[in-house]
Motif scaffolding. Structure first.
Motif, mmCIF file in Angstrom:
data_model
loop_
_atom_site.group_PDB
_atom_site.id
_atom_site.type_symbol
_atom_site.label_atom_id
_atom_site.label_comp_id
_atom_site.label_asym_id
_atom_site.label_seq_id
_atom_site.Cartn_x
_atom_site.Cartn_y
_atom_site.Cartn_z
ATOM 1 N N PRO A 1 0.812 -1.233 0.000
ATOM 2 C CA PRO A 1 0.000 0.000 0.000
ATOM 3 C C PRO A 1 0.840 1.275 0.000
ATOM 4 O O PRO A 1 0.400 2.307 -0.507
ATOM 5 N N LEU A 2 2.044 1.209 0.568
ATOM 6 C CA LEU A 2 2.911 2.387 0.570
ATOM 7 C C LEU A 2 3.402 2.711 -0.837
ATOM 8 O O LEU A 2 3.511 3.875 -1.221
ATOM 9 N N VAL A 3 3.719 1.660 -1.616
ATOM 10 C CA VAL A 3 4.095 1.888 -3.015
ATOM 11 C C VAL A 3 2.912 2.487 -3.774
ATOM 12 O O VAL A 3 3.061 3.411 -4.578
ATOM 13 N N GLU A 4 1.708 1.967 -3.492
ATOM 14 C CA GLU A 4 0.503 2.556 -4.090
ATOM 15 C C GLU A 4 0.379 4.027 -3.705
ATOM 16 O O GLU A 4 0.044 4.878 -4.542
ATOM 17 N N SER A 5 0.648 4.333 -2.424
ATOM 18 C CA SER A 5 0.536 5.713 -1.950
ATOM 19 C C SER A 5 1.525 6.623 -2.650
ATOM 20 O O SER A 5 1.203 7.766 -2.991
ATOM 21 N N ALA B 1 0.175 7.144 -6.146
ATOM 22 C CA ALA B 1 -1.012 7.999 -6.114
ATOM 23 C C ALA B 1 -0.648 9.436 -5.748
ATOM 24 O O ALA B 1 -1.182 10.393 -6.323
ATOM 25 N N ALA B 2 0.280 9.591 -4.775
ATOM 26 C CA ALA B 2 0.678 10.940 -4.364
ATOM 27 C C ALA B 2 1.431 11.650 -5.486
ATOM 28 O O ALA B 2 1.247 12.855 -5.706
ATOM 29 N N ALA B 3 2.277 10.907 -6.201
ATOM 30 C CA ALA B 3 3.006 11.502 -7.319
ATOM 31 C C ALA B 3 2.044 11.916 -8.430
ATOM 32 O O ALA B 3 2.166 12.998 -9.022
#
Length: 555
Positions: free
Chosen positions: A291-295, A298-300
């Protein structure tokens, strides 16, 4: 560091950013330590013998102490997250409010020549919507920081448990982010399109709401509604495209991570006979990292999506600041009109290159009523702006008692000028509020006197008198009543120069007569410049000028 990033750092405050980064590191460190602590806990709970792969020995520590350490880590992380969230909100507010204040200050401080050529719908879109989206961009940045720091902490924890598996997981995460780079670029293009859509919506709303009466008279209401709805639908399509690309990235990361994790677990069990404690901790670490990689992705994407709003806002603010009114470096005395207002060989060119005035010279003695007439586009309002000190001529000079209005003297002179335009500008609130907008310290006697001089005594018969609420833009009053209140507000300033720019062109004959009577009473007490095509105000003037195509006609 880019100029936009520097601007964000200055608005946020370097100290708060440093503390925010420190809190992110503390929160990430506690999470990484918690994952590492799972291994000795699982070893002790499963009854396995001493495990030597760890670089430090924790299995000799009693279970109660290990559990207590784990609880402390969770508590520290929870407290850190609360502090981080509150500080992140403060940073976001500092940036958004600071940027909005700077935008408003830049617009109100800009030269009138620049402002008069601006599309105000664009400025409203910036102040209300684009700057709010800058807040979203900041939130994405803080999320990116938090996720990135936590991933680093988890990677360090993973290297402690199993360097080979952790290195593979890190490389997989980097590869996923690299493969999805095109989605981040696409998010920027979508953000740029959304800025244009917002501008279109504000423009359409302003035009449509300003034409409500006309739309009803011409039965265009349905078309206006359909046109506005189409603008919103175009914006929704842009938003849907962004949601689609964001969810596509998330799905790609989830599916790819599930495949890689399944392969890694199979090899760990079948190929390396990995310890169950290490394997479980590693799986827990991977489940948290995905989920952190997803974050991060998504944040980028979110940053790229919102960044055009920041860049557009900074560009508009910079443009307004570049066109700021020149300020006087030394002390400036307020010019006072004791002899005359004079335009001397004035030439004025609009920002689009159109010549508004060509070598215009005129003189208005103190206390006289002067009329400036001519067809639309002749340059009458430009003369008013020059005499009021709103703009400076490109050639020639504006003189007050023979002294040129230059730099800071223009702003000082405006405190001695009152202006009443064709459409009376009133604000929601009471009559008293509208009058005191010009002179906040005016007392009851001064207000009564200004109303009397403006032939606006009708105010005393309104429900509540001075405190009567007049609705948004004074719509509870007639056009003539609004204009007389605007005149009273102007006279409350006790101006040296009163400019009436088409002030009676949109009122009924009875109201025009009342205003004419009020203006006639000012002769000898206040210098009055009447701008208009024709009418009673122009006819009562003791001095008359006529303009045509920017040139003064022979008297």
């Amino acid at each position: 560091m880019s100029s936009a990033a520097k601007e964000l750092v200055e608005l946020a405050g370097r100290k708060d950013l440093v503390v925010l980064g420190a809190l992110a590191v503390i929160g990430a460190a506690t999470e990484g330590l918690g994952v590492v602590l799972l291994v000795p806990l699982l070893i002790l709970l499963s009854g396995e013998t001493r495990f030597t792969q760890l670089p430090f020995e924790l299995t000799q520590v009693p279970l109660a102490i290990l559990l207590a350490i784990y609880v402390v880590l969770v508590a520290v992380r929870a407290g850190t997250e609360i502090a981080r969230a509150l500080l992140a909100q403060r940073v976001t507010v500092s940036i958004v409010d600071g940027l909005r204040r700077r935008a408003l200050a830049a617009l109100f401080g800009a030269d009138w020549r620049f402002l008069s050529g601006q599309a105000q719908s664009r400025n409203r879109a910036m102040i209300v919507t684009s700057i709010d989206r800058v807040g979203e961009a900041v939130q994405y940045l803080t999320s990116l920081l938090r996720a990135g720091v936590t991933l680093v902490a988890l990677a360090i924890a993973g290297l402690t448990l199993s360097p080979m598996f952790s290195l593979g997981m890190v490389l997989a995460g980097i590869a996923a982010l690299a493969l999805l780079r095109w989605l981040r670029r696409d998010a920027r293009r979508i953000g740029e399109a959304l800025v244009q859509r917002y501008e279109g919506i504000y423009r359409k709303l302003e035009e449509g709401l300003a034409a409500l009466r006309l739309a009803k008279m011409h039965a265009r209401g349905r078309r206006e509604v359909d046109g506005t709805v189409l603008e919103f639908e175009a914006m929704r399509q842009v938003e849907r495209r962004y949601i689609l690309t964001t969810m596509a990235a998330r799905s790609a990361i989830q599916i790819g991570a599930a495949v890689l994790l399944a392969i890694a677990v199979w090899f760990a069990i079948e190929g390396f006979s990995a310890s169950s404690a290490i394997l479980l901790a590693f799986v827990a670490l991977a489940v948290r990292a995905i989920p952190l990689v997803e974050s991060i992705q998504a944040a980028a994407q979110g940053w790229n999506h919102a960044a055009p709003s920041l860049e557009q806002s900074l560009a508009l603010i910079g443009e307004a600041e570049k066109n700021a009114e020149p300020l006087q470096t030394g002390p400036v005395g307020t010019p006072r009109l004791r002899r005359s207002v004079e335009l001397q060989n004035v030439r004025f060119v609009h920002s689009d290159g159109r010549i508004a005035l060509m070598d215009v010279s005129l003189n208005i003695p103190r206390g006289q009523i002067a009329a400036l007439t001519g067809p639309s586009g002749a340059g009458k309002s430009t003369v008013a702006d020059l005499a009021a000190g709103l703009v400076s001529p490109d050639r020639g000079a504006v003189l007050i008692d023979g002294v040129p209005l230059e730099r800071g003297a223009r702003q000082a002179w405006r405190s001695r000028v009152a202006y009443v335009q064709q459409d009376a500008v009133l604000f929601s609130g009471s009559v008293r509020d509208n009058l005191r907008w010009a002179e906040p310290e005016a007392d009851e006697h001064q207000i009564c006197e200004a109303l009397r001089r403006a032939s606006a005594d009708f105010v005393l018969d309104l429900p509540g008198g001075f405190d009567c609420r007049i609705g948004e833009a004074g719509r509870a009053l007639s056009g003539g009543e609004r204009q007389r209140i605007a005149l009273a507000r102007a006279l409350l300033r006790e101006p040296d120069l009163l400019i009436l720019d088409e002030a009676t062109s949109a009122v009924d004959p009875a109201s025009e007569e009342k205003i004419a009577q009020a203006v006639a009473g000012l002769e000898g007490k206040c210098t009055v410049l009447v701008i208009g095509h024709r009418g009673g105000l122009a006819e009562m003037a003791s001095r008359r000028f006529a303009l045509e195509n920017g040139c003064l006609l022979p008297s």
